[in-house]
Every structure is written in C-alpha cells, then in structure tokens.
Design a protein around this motif. Structure first.
Motif, mmCIF file in Angstrom:
data_model
loop_
_atom_site.group_PDB
_atom_site.id
_atom_site.type_symbol
_atom_site.label_atom_id
_atom_site.label_comp_id
_atom_site.label_asym_id
_atom_site.label_seq_id
_atom_site.Cartn_x
_atom_site.Cartn_y
_atom_site.Cartn_z
ATOM 1 N N HIS A 87 -18.552 -87.222 9.051
ATOM 2 C CA HIS A 87 -19.782 -87.407 8.356
ATOM 3 C C HIS A 87 -19.946 -85.983 7.483
ATOM 4 C CE1 HIS A 87 -20.428 -91.254 10.144
ATOM 5 N NE2 HIS A 87 -20.677 -90.620 11.512
ATOM 6 N N LEU A 88 -19.098 -85.064 7.911
ATOM 7 C CA LEU A 88 -19.164 -83.630 7.293
ATOM 8 C C LEU A 88 -19.401 -83.508 5.687
ATOM 9 C CD1 LEU A 88 -17.038 -81.672 9.867
ATOM 10 C CD2 LEU A 88 -19.774 -81.716 9.576
ATOM 11 N N ASN A 89 -19.023 -84.857 5.109
ATOM 12 C CA ASN A 89 -19.033 -84.984 3.703
ATOM 13 C C ASN A 89 -20.560 -84.783 3.377
ATOM 14 O OD1 ASN A 89 -19.574 -87.344 4.622
ATOM 15 N ND2 ASN A 89 -18.311 -88.510 3.033
ATOM 16 N N LYS A 90 -21.635 -85.349 4.184
ATOM 17 C CA LYS A 90 -22.905 -84.995 4.029
ATOM 18 C C LYS A 90 -23.359 -84.327 5.099
ATOM 19 C CE LYS A 90 -23.379 -89.235 1.468
ATOM 20 N NZ LYS A 90 -23.349 -90.595 1.497
ATOM 21 N N PRO A 91 -23.044 -82.798 5.155
ATOM 22 C CA PRO A 91 -23.245 -81.979 6.297
ATOM 23 C C PRO A 91 -24.989 -81.812 6.552
ATOM 24 C CG PRO A 91 -22.705 -80.719 4.505
ATOM 25 C CD PRO A 91 -22.320 -82.039 4.079
ATOM 26 N N GLU A 92 -25.616 -81.971 5.686
ATOM 27 C CA GLU A 92 -27.037 -81.703 5.837
ATOM 28 C C GLU A 92 -27.921 -82.834 6.384
ATOM 29 O OE1 GLU A 92 -27.567 -78.528 5.974
ATOM 30 O OE2 GLU A 92 -25.756 -77.891 5.018
#
Ligand code: WTA
Length: 632
Positions: A87-92
């Motif tokens: 899910h690090l492509n949407k880290p925030e």
C-alpha cells in the motif's frame, strides 16, 4: 455526511437495496460461480487478491490426504508485505486509528507509511533478540498500535506469533508460553481499564518466572512513538511458502488444556482478504471498527489482517465500550466516521439496556454495515441493533466462524442477503457446510444436528494443533470437519446456529472450556471433584456455574478465586454450589447434561441409568432454595 441505505424490509426479513447490490463486491451469482468448481474459484481469488512472489504448481492449488490438506503449496508470499508494503503507493492513507481510553488523551492516526516504519523497526528488534524464521513469539499486549506492528513484524520475518489475551492470568499466560516454546515475550508496562492503570508487566513477570525467555516491554507512555522513531531499519520480508505457519492462537477445547490452533500463510491471506472484502466491502477509504480484543481470532482477522490486506483503516480502542459513559462507543463511531461496526451480541445487550436514549442522540450517518459475532444473536437484540445503531439503513450481518476457521464461514453478504434475525445465513462462497448426525451421516434439510464442513476444506481452516497431532484428529468425523456446534439448515440453505454441542461455553463472547475451569477447581486441596456447566444469562449469553464436592466446608470465594488465578476474571463462576454428590453414570462420567437441565429448570430426562439418581433430587432441591455457603 451522506448516508447510505443498504437494506430494506422484505416480508418478515430484510434484503439489500439496489444501492447495496450495486456497491457491494459480492454479487448474487457468486455462489453458482463458486459451486462450479470450488478449487478453481479459490485459485482465481488467490491470484486476484494477493501478491505472490512465486505461483503454486499448476493444477495443485488444493491437496488432501486423509485429514491433512494444503492450499497453494509451493506458492511463495509474505503476509506482511501484502498487508503493509503493497500500500506504499498511497503512503499517507490511514492504516490505524488508535483511540485511548482516557478522554483527555488524543487519538493517534498512523498512516501506511508510518506503519511500514513501525513494522520494520519491530522486525529489526525481533531479529536483534535472536528471533528467526519458525520461532514462536508470545504477544501479551493491550489494544495499541504496537500490538499490530509486532504481529506484522513476526510474519514479516517468518516468526510465528502467539497472541495471548491480556486479561488472561499469569498462570494462563505461562501455560501458553511453555506449550508454544516461545523465545520472546512482548508486553507493556501498563494499560488503562475503566480509567485505572493495570500492570501487565507484573503479570508477565509472574508468568515467566524461571523460564528462559527474552522480554520486550512497551511503555504505555510511548504508544505510537515506541517504534516510530527517527531511525529506520528496513527488513526484507521473508519468502514464505503458502503452507508455512503464520501464527498460532490458543483456544479452549473440551479438555483442560488449551490448544494452539495452527494457521498457515497462503490460505489465511486469501480467505482473510476476500472475506473482509465480500462481507464488509472493505477497501481503501472504509473505516472498520472491530471491537474484539486482539487476543481472540476476531481481533486477528478483522481488526488487523482483514482491513490492512485491503488497504482500509482499522480503529483500535484501548478501553471498555461503555467507559466513561454508556455513549462512548457511539462517540467513537461518530468521531471516526466508522463505516463498518463489528461487535458481539453481549456488547449489544449491554447497550440495549439503555433503550434508545443514547443512540438517538447520534445520526451515525457514516455507518454502512453492522456485524455480529461470537455467539448466536437473538431476534430482539438483532432488531435493536438494526433500529438503533443501523437506523434501519444498515444490514446486520450475523457472522459465524471459529478460531479454527480463521475467517468468517457462514453469513449473508451485504449485497446478497437475506438478513434474517437469528440466522447466520449461507456458507461463504467456495465453502460447504452440512448438518450431520453423531455418526457423521448427512441429515436432510430442516433437521437439527452437528454442523460440519465438507471438503475441499476452506483455505484458512486449521492445519494442526501445536505439538498435539492426536488432538487435531478429533476435529474430524469421517470425511467432515466437525465444528462443535449444533445447527440446522432451512430449505433455502440458510443456516441457524443453535449453540455448542460440546463442553465449550461462550461467556460474553469469550470462548472458555468447562474442563479447564474444573481442572483449576480440582487442584484445590479439599476438593474431591467439580463440574462446571453453563447457564443462560440475560447479558453475557452464558455464565459458568460450578458444582463442587469438597471434603470439608469451603467458601464460594475460594473456588471463584482459584478460577480467577488459573484462567482469569472472565472465567469466574457466577455461582458455586457445594453438593454431596455429582450425578454420574456407571462408568463414572459426570452427567453435566443433567446439571444443565436442573439449572434451566427443565426435566433432566431419564436418570435411572445413573449410579446415584438420588443426587439429582438433592441438587434439584438445593437449587430451589440454595443454602448460603458455610461460614468458617
Ligand atoms: C460461536 C469466534 C452463533 C460458536 C469467531 C463457535 C457463533 C464459537 C457465532 C467460536 C455466530 C461464533 N452465531 N455462534 N454468529 N460466531 N459463534 O473460536 O459456538 O472464539 O463455535 O471464534 O463461537 O468461538 P471462537
């Protein structure tokens, strides 16, 4: 906030609205699709839902030999990678929202990026403490973000976590640490319960006295910061076989010894991802609050892995749902825009005691789906939940499953329905449940009997009992997996769960073994024998009642105290009866069924085969006018 209407009345029951059918992931045709070829169905789901490092061998998604079976064997993956790294492509986006019990403490929101850091730092800490692939790590922690981070860290490095419910006593923790052979124990100094500090460290120290085990202690004051420091140690996720163990979780069976239920990586990942998606419509942007403690399987699957595998947000609440006011749970739903609320009938009965006074003060527009788990939900409680929390907009999804099944196995998905109060619904697509008799013969529809799962078994079903292969065998009756529950199926295939068929009881949703309580009591000097049975309770579902034969007069508190010490406060008998004799068969078996009937004021049936039928009369009379316990 816009509210959704997911459900509408249909005769006496409820069905999904067109909106619910449209937005839900599981569509009506899914059962037919799954039934065509259940193995191929799961194979497709596995490929779609989970990131694999290597695929399993073609044509070998499911293998079975006797009672041993495997899913996706040879396939390689990492559970932590799937729950966090991908899910690090949407880290925030938010992964965890931690709500402390004390009102003046601020909530802590942890993004996927921060969770990634926490998990890696936790993994580094485990490695530093010598933890390797295949080692067991015991986790004895309250509901704090670090608990999830350490679970994920374990599966990241291939270690097997064994979470122990934080309200268990030091004795109970010790038994589990020893049985698992854990190398490291992770605990915290304190946590808050009803505003008071509870010391976990003290209990952990007592539990580990004389054992060779390393300890990592998380200071409560550093919650959210303990692993989220400036430094960052990246730890490569271990390449795990689908059939490598992910975790063990102790649960109660029908003997005195708790059993370590073994769950494997691939099957658990696939079933968890899809059950969360199909049953709760979990996806990015949805916030689930599963109120179960992380020490139980519900906490594992729907407070940790299910939401995170789907990139959703999970709410962790440290405290009691009705503290400091009976409206606390409503406030948490409201303040955090919770869309999925998942709780147990025992909590709902507690809320319902206040009628609609508190829920009427809240719109709860964020809610979409309500879930219930842990024990049968009665029609009255179901309707209260539907009306007052769901505001007649949200379906109540009664979800049946067990520590052994790892994920929900019987329910009505939100876009399919029907939602019938007191029915759990149909078997999850790709899973088959039947009703059988005591000999393992399938019974016709509408007949009460034993609930059994039919092979091919579900991907996340138990693979073994830790260190006890013999006990694993007792789960099977012929070719079926035996759930330990009574149930029946109606003509439409909807299953109604009728309660346990064995000596396991669910007290306020907590699974306890009467044999474990009896063992504790029988260990007391002066006790000849004890029988613990369940009695219905308006709030807690069932409560344990102890019948004790003792050599000399004893105080009730002594019996209650030993159960508290050996197991924990949740198992304390609600009442102790000191008896002259316990009803027994000629072969010496205590007739708990007779005691249960007497407690419920029912006919105990034929007692002439007992060796001491007069005991039944004595106990019956005593229950009508219980004498006060003898004073010393
Ligand atoms: C009971 C909890 C009726 C059942 C997830 C089962 C239920 C045991 C339901 C497992 C339900 C769970 N309706 N009974 N919806 N859900 N049960 O291992 O007796 O703590 O066998 O897992 O809870 O309890 P466990």
């Amino acid at each position: 906030m816009k509210s959704y209407t997911y459900v509408e009345k249909s005769g006496k029951n409820f069905k999904p609205t067109a909106t619910a059918q449209e937005v839900s992931f599981a569509k009506k045709d899914i059962y037919a699709k799954a039934d065509k070829n259940r193995i191929a169905f799961w194979e497709d789901l596995a490929k779609e839902g989970i990131d694999w490092i290597e695929p399993w061998e073609n044509g070998k998604a499911y293998q079975q030999k006797g009672n041993s079976f495997a899913w996706f064997k040879g396939g390689k993956l990492n559970l932590c990678y799937n729950a966090v790294d991908r899910h690090l492509n949407k880290p925030e986006k938010s992964a965890i929202v931690f709500v402390p019990e004390l009102m003046h403490e601020k909530k802590i929101v942890i993004s996927y990026k921060e969770l990634f850091k926490m998990v890696n730092n936790a993994a580094a800490m485990l490695k530093y403490n010598g933890v390797k692939k295949g080692d067991v790590v015991s986790i004895y922690l309250p509901m704090i973000p670090e608990t999830l981070a350490f679970m994920l860290a374990c599966v990241r490095i291939g270690a097997i976590h064994g979470v122990v419910f934080s309200a268990f006593s030091p004795d109970a923790l010790r038994t589990r640490i020893k049985d698992a052979g854990a190398k490291v124990l992770i605990t915290s100094d304190i946590y808050y319960r009803r505003g008071k500090k509870e010391s976990l460290k003290k209990k952990a120290n007592k539990a580990t006295r004389g054992l060779r085990i390393k300890k990592i202690i998380i200071p409560r004051a550093k919650v959210g910061k303990f692993l989220n420091q400036d430094h960052f140690n990246y730890i490569q996720p271990e390449v795990m076989d689908a059939e490598d163990l992910a975790f063990i979780l102790y649960t109660s069976g029908t003997t005195g010894k708790p059993k370590g239920v073994m769950h494997t990586t691939g099957g658990y990942a696939v079933s968890t991802y899809w059950s969360a998606k199909y049953i709760f419509n979990m996806q990015e942007g949805e916030t689930i609050w599963c109120t179960a403690d992380i020490g139980w399987v519900t906490g594992h699957t729907y407070a940790c892995y299910g939401p995170l595998l789907n990139g959703a947000t999970t709410v962790l609440f440290e405290g009691m749902l009705d503290y400091p006011t009976p409206a606390r749970y409503l406030q948490i739903i409201n303040d955090n825009d919770v869309s999925i609320f998942y709780t147990a009938p025992t909590a709902l009965r507690l809320f319902a005691q206040h009628g609609n006074k508190y829920p009427n003060k809240y719109k709860l527009n964020s809610l979409k789906i309500l879930g219930s788990v842990g024990e049968p939900i009665d029609e009255k409680t179901w309707l209260w939940y539907y009306t007052n929390i769901g505001k007649k907009r949200c379906p109540v999804i009664d979800t049946y499953w067990q520590t052994e099944t790892g994920t929900i196995v019987i329910c009505s998905p939100p876009g399919i329905g029907p939602f019938i109060p007191s029915y759990a619904g149909k078997a999850f697509p790709g899973i088959d449940y039947e009703i059988a008799d005591e000999k393992g013969k399938k019974l016709p529809l509408e007949k009460k009997g034993l609930l059994v799962q039919v092979p091919p078994f579900s991907p996340s079903l138990i693979r073994g009992v830790w260190g006890d292969p013999k006990r694993y065998k007792t789960y099977f009756i012929g070719k079926y997996y035996l759930a330990g529950d009574n149930a029946f199926k109606d003509a439409q295939g909807n299953i109604r769960i009728l309660g346990r068929s064995d000596d396991v009881i669910k007290v306020a949703g907590h699974r306890l073994s009467t044999a474990e309580m009896e063992n504790a009591i029988e260990g007391l000097l002066g006790v000849v024998e004890a029988a613990v049975v369940s009695k219905s309770d308006a709030l807690r579902g069932k409560v344990p009642i102890a019948f004790v034969k003792s050599r000399w007069p004893m105080k009730e508190e002594k019996i209650v105290g030993i159960v508290n010490k050996k197991i924990g406060p949740i198992a304390k008998p609600a009442k102790v009866y000191f008896v002259k004799d316990l009803p027994k068969t000629r072969s010496g078996k205590i007739m708990r069924r007779v005691l249960k009937a007497l407690l419920a004021n029912e006919d105990p049936g034929n007692i002439m085969t007992l060796v001491n039928p007069e005991s039944v009369k004595d106990i019956g009379e005593m229950l009508k006018s219980p004498p006060s316990p003898p004073k010393k």
